[in-house]
Structure formats: C-alpha cells, structure tokens
Write an enzyme that holds these catalytic residues in place. Structure first.
Site: not given
Length: 541
Positions: A411, A454
C-alpha cells in the site's frame, strides 16, 4: 519405454529364422474366378433413336495402318454415346460406369483394330447437347496415350472431389469445436458443390451409380447448377464486402437466391428446349454475378476493407472461365469439366480461408475484450479479478507440488495526501511508477496485481517467506528511488508491505490474503515504509 517395446515387436519377425514360403501363409489371395462377361451396353433401337446424326472419323490417306485405334468421347452433358466401326458397336452412359469400357473412366471409349488399308470411318454419335456451347470432344490415337490422358482427367476430377470433402470434414470439426453456424453452412455448401461436381464429371456413376440419375441427369444438372449459383453468389457477396458496403443489397441477393430455388424446383417440368434455354441463361446470369462481385470487391478494397481481396481472388478464376466460354476457347472446350471443377474447388478453398480468418479475427477480438476486462486501464497490470485467478492457480500448484508460495500486499503511504497536494494527475504518475517498479522486480508481469486504489499484490511462487522478505525490501527501496525520477518538488513515495506465506492449514487463498493484509496494516501502524512478516505476529501471539 513404450516406443522401445513397439520397436522390439516390429523387429521380432525379422529376427526369426528364414522359412520356406508357403501358399496361404506368404500369399494373400482375394476374389474368385467368375464367368461374368465384360459389361457392354448394347445399342438398342430405343437408344439409337435418341442419337443425333453420327459423326464420321475418316481414315487417314491410304487407309488405316492396321494398328489399334483408341477413341475416347468426353465432356458429355448427359445422355448416351455410341461408338461404332465395322461390326463392332458400343454404347455408354456417363452416369453409369458399368456401361463403359473399363479402360476409359473419364469418358466413353473403345479400342478398334481396323484392317490395314481399310477406309471405313469410325462412327461416333451422342444425344443432342443441352447447351449449344457445350459440345463433346473426341480424342483419337494410340491406346496407351489416349488412356493415360483419360486417367489423368479422372485423377483431376477425383482430386477436386477429395479436396472438397476434406474441406467439408474440416469445417464439420470446426462446427463441433466452435458451434458456429457459419461452419455448418459451409459444410452444406461443400455438400451441394460435391454433388454438382459428381454429376458434372460422371463420378456419380462410379463405380456404380450412387445417385439415381439415369436419363434425368441433364435435369439434375440444371437444378443443381441453379442451386450452386445461388449459394456461390451469396458466399461471394459476403466475401466481397457487399454486406457492409451495400446493406440494402441483402434483399436483392436473397431475392435472387429465392428465384434460383424456384428455377431448380421447376426443372423437372421443363421441356428439353426450355431446359436448354434455362441452362444457358443460368451460365450468363452467373457471369453477370461474377462481374458484380468483382466490382463490389474492388470498391470495398478501395474503401479500406482489405478482407474483400478474398472475394477477388475467389471470383477471378470463375470469371475467366465464363469469359473463355463466351469467346469459344478451344482449350476450355477440350477440358471443360476439369476447368469447372478446379475453379469450383478454388472457390471452396478461398471460402474456407475467409471463414477461418474471420473466426481468427473473432477470437482475437474476444481475447482483446477478455484482456481489457482483466487489465487495469491505468497501469496495464492485471486487475483484482484476474489477479485472484492467478493466485488461485499458484495456490493449487503449490499444494500439489509441495512448493512454497509467498505474497506481498503493498500500500502506497499517504497516497491521499499526494493527490490532495499535487493533484490526481501526479497521483496517476505515482501509480504507474510503482507498477513499473514492481513489474521489473518479479518473474512475470502477471505476478503484480493492482487490487484497487493504491494497493498492489505481489505474487512470489516458489519463494518461502525467508527468501521473499529481502526481495520485498528491495522492491520497497526501489519504489522510493524511482519516484524521484518523476521530478516533482518535495514528492517522496514510500510503501508499506505485508508479507505472508502459504501454510499447510490454508484451505483457500482467503486466509493467506488476510494475513498479508493484516501484516501490511501493522507496517503502517509501525511507522510506514517497511515490510512486516505475518509470522512475527504469530510468534508474538
């Protein structure tokens, strides 16, 4: 080992000691003696009444040489043929090979041996040709070369039928594989054109009649010709791009096919004269169809639809054949049946090529659509759906082979702040940069998946957690290094990664993903920009 066993079995007879040949053991005899005479069709008064005035083949100056003379008559549209010399007289029919001399298969022939100096002509007669331009051909010469040419004609005719049947079988297998109706339609087209060629060449009566034609062969020929022209016109119209170039023409094409179907059904009711007019009109109509198809294909190619070249390549031999017929080509008159069959076989081959290429294009479009459905449009990486399928495959393989499997759940840190400060365009640049960095660090680009937003999933098949940890640390560092190449002041990209390894108790990928996801959140809570191994939590617990 299996092939070695087969070779040994094949070599065993060669290794056995030589033995004295014995009848019944070293010789295979089939068949039996017969008292059946060679089948010769008698020229009955009924047959002779249907023949037109005989054509005389005059003896050379000084009379016949006394050598055997072979006479072969071919290109018979239908009906009886009579060959006579002296007291010898035979009749034959193209639609029944049993009525013909077995030495002649593509035509009706006879070998005569006139006495030396004899001046009596050889008489040849046949029924009135149905079409004025379709005239029989008579070949005279020594038996060997005449029979060789006759055999060569038979080989060409049977080869054309064999190719058509092979194309039909291939299309039938294509239909069973794809369930595409186009393949089934092609099989029906092949069946129709095989029937047409069989009647045209006389192979419908070889070695015995397998179509009940008899004296109705000309009627069948005209009817099947009408159907064949209708189907060929439809196929050529599609190949030439007429369906896209002139969508409204579909109505006219269907109307033409319906009209030709009516003609085919009406042929049994026609008199001989009307049947002859119909046959000639069908040939002229097909010439016009070929010209229109050629024009349509040329316009389609000019408009950029280059697949219409298939229509041009398919129709040119048919058009040249028809033009040669109109010009009275001697070569066409001599080899009419063979030329027609080769042109029709070429049409079938080009149709098969066009059909398979169209199927290939559909498969390519399907694969492209599937690729689009499984690909993240921004990064070009597999999306969540495709990635989970890939992980499921790796999981099955790892369990089957007892090999390790590790994954990393990544992430991007503070990605929302990057979007808020620099804008979404820069945020997209960051996502692409991270995707390229991860893609360069794995074995296959399919091993990096954009899970959404993301988040990225990194698949490391064959790697234990101990081996995967330094690789993920290296990727984490490269993410930061490569982001500096984006040249945005103050931009610093870091990532938090959770590492998990497949365990023996994992029944599916849900537990594996959950451990990697939890480890990633622990990395964020622990200060971000780090790799956390899911095993550390287990050890603490």
């Amino acid at each position: 080992m299996r092939w070695l066993f087969v070779l040994l079995v094949l070599w065993l007879p060669a290794l056995s000691p030589a033995q004295t040949p014995q009848v019944g053991r070293d010789l295979l005899q089939v068949g039996a003696a017969t008292d059946q005479q060679a089948p010769v069709r008698a020229c009955t008064p009924e047959i002779m009444a249907r023949l037109q005035e005989p054509v005389e083949i005059d003896a050379p100056a000084g009379g016949w040489s006394g050598a055997p003379q072979a006479v072969d008559v071919f290109n018979i549209y239908g009906g009886e043929v009579m060959i006579s010399h002296g007291d010898r007289e035979v009749c034959g029919h193209m639609q029944d090979a049993r009525t013909r001399d077995s030495r002649f298969r593509a035509g009706i022939g006879m070998v005569v041996v006139p006495r030396k100096g004899d001046t009596d002509p050889i008489l040849v007669a046949w029924e009135t040709p149905l079409k004025s331009r379709w005239i029989p051909t008579v070949r005279l010469g020594a038996p060997s070369p005449v029979q060789q040419i006759d055999t060569a004609r038979l080989l060409v005719r049977t080869a054309c039928l064999a190719v058509a049947l092979a194309l039909a079988l291939s299309a039938l297998m294509g239909f069973f594989t794809t369930r595409s109706r186009n393949f089934l339609m092609y099989v029906l087209v092949c069946a129709l054109l095989v029937t047409w060629q069989a009647i045209l060449s006389g192979l419908s009566g070889y070695p015995e009649p397998w179509l009940p034609l008899g004296r109705a062969a000309p009627v069948w020929m005209v009817a099947v010709s009408a159907l064949s022209y209708a189907v060929m016109g439809w196929v050529l119209w599609r190949m030439s791009g007429g369906r896209r170039l002139l969508p409204a023409s579909r109505r006219w094409v269907l109307g033409m096919m319906l009209a030709l179907l009516v003609v085919a059904l009406a042929t049994p009711l026609m008199s001989w004269q009307v049947l002859g007019w119909t046959a000639a009109a069908l040939d002229d109509l097909f010439t016009v169809i070929c010209l229109v198809i050629l024009l349509l294909a040329a316009v389609s190619v000019r408009a950029g639809r280059y697949t219409a070249v298939d229509g041009i390549v398919a129709v040119v031999p048919l058009l040249l054949m028809n033009l040669a017929d109109l010009l009275g080509s001697r070569l066409l008159v001599e080899y009419r049946v063979e030329v027609i069959q080769v042109a029709v076989t070429w049409f079938l081959m080009m149709s098969a090529y066009s059909l398979n290429r169209g199927l290939g294009q559909l498969r390519q479009q399907r694969d492209e659509m599937r690729q689009l459905a499984d690909t993240d449009t921004l990064t070009g990486l597999p999306n969540r759906r495709a990635g989970l399928r890939q992980l499921e495959r790796y999981l099955r393989d790892a369990k089957a082979s007892q090999q390790p499997l590790s994954i990393g759940f990544l992430d991007i840190d503070l990605f929302k702040q990057i979007n808020d400060r620099y804008g979404h365009d820069v945020g997209d640049e960051v996502l692409v940069s991270v995707a390229r960095t991860l893609e360069a660090g794995v074995r296959s680009r399919n091993d990096v998946i954009r899970m959404g937003g993301e988040e990225f999933l990194i698949l490391l098949p064959g790697n234990s957690a101990d081996h995967a940890l330094p690789r993920l640390e290296q990727l984490r560092e490269r993410v930061t290094q490569n982001s500096q190449a984006l040249q945005h002041a103050g931009l610093l990209v870091t990532a938090s990664i959770g590492l998990a390894e497949l365990e023996p108790d994992d029944q599916d990928m849900a537990a594996l993903l959950r451990r990697a996801d939890n480890a990633m959140y622990r990395a964020k809570r622990g200060g971000r920009n780090q790799v956390v191994d899911a095993r550390d939590e287990q050890q603490i617990a």
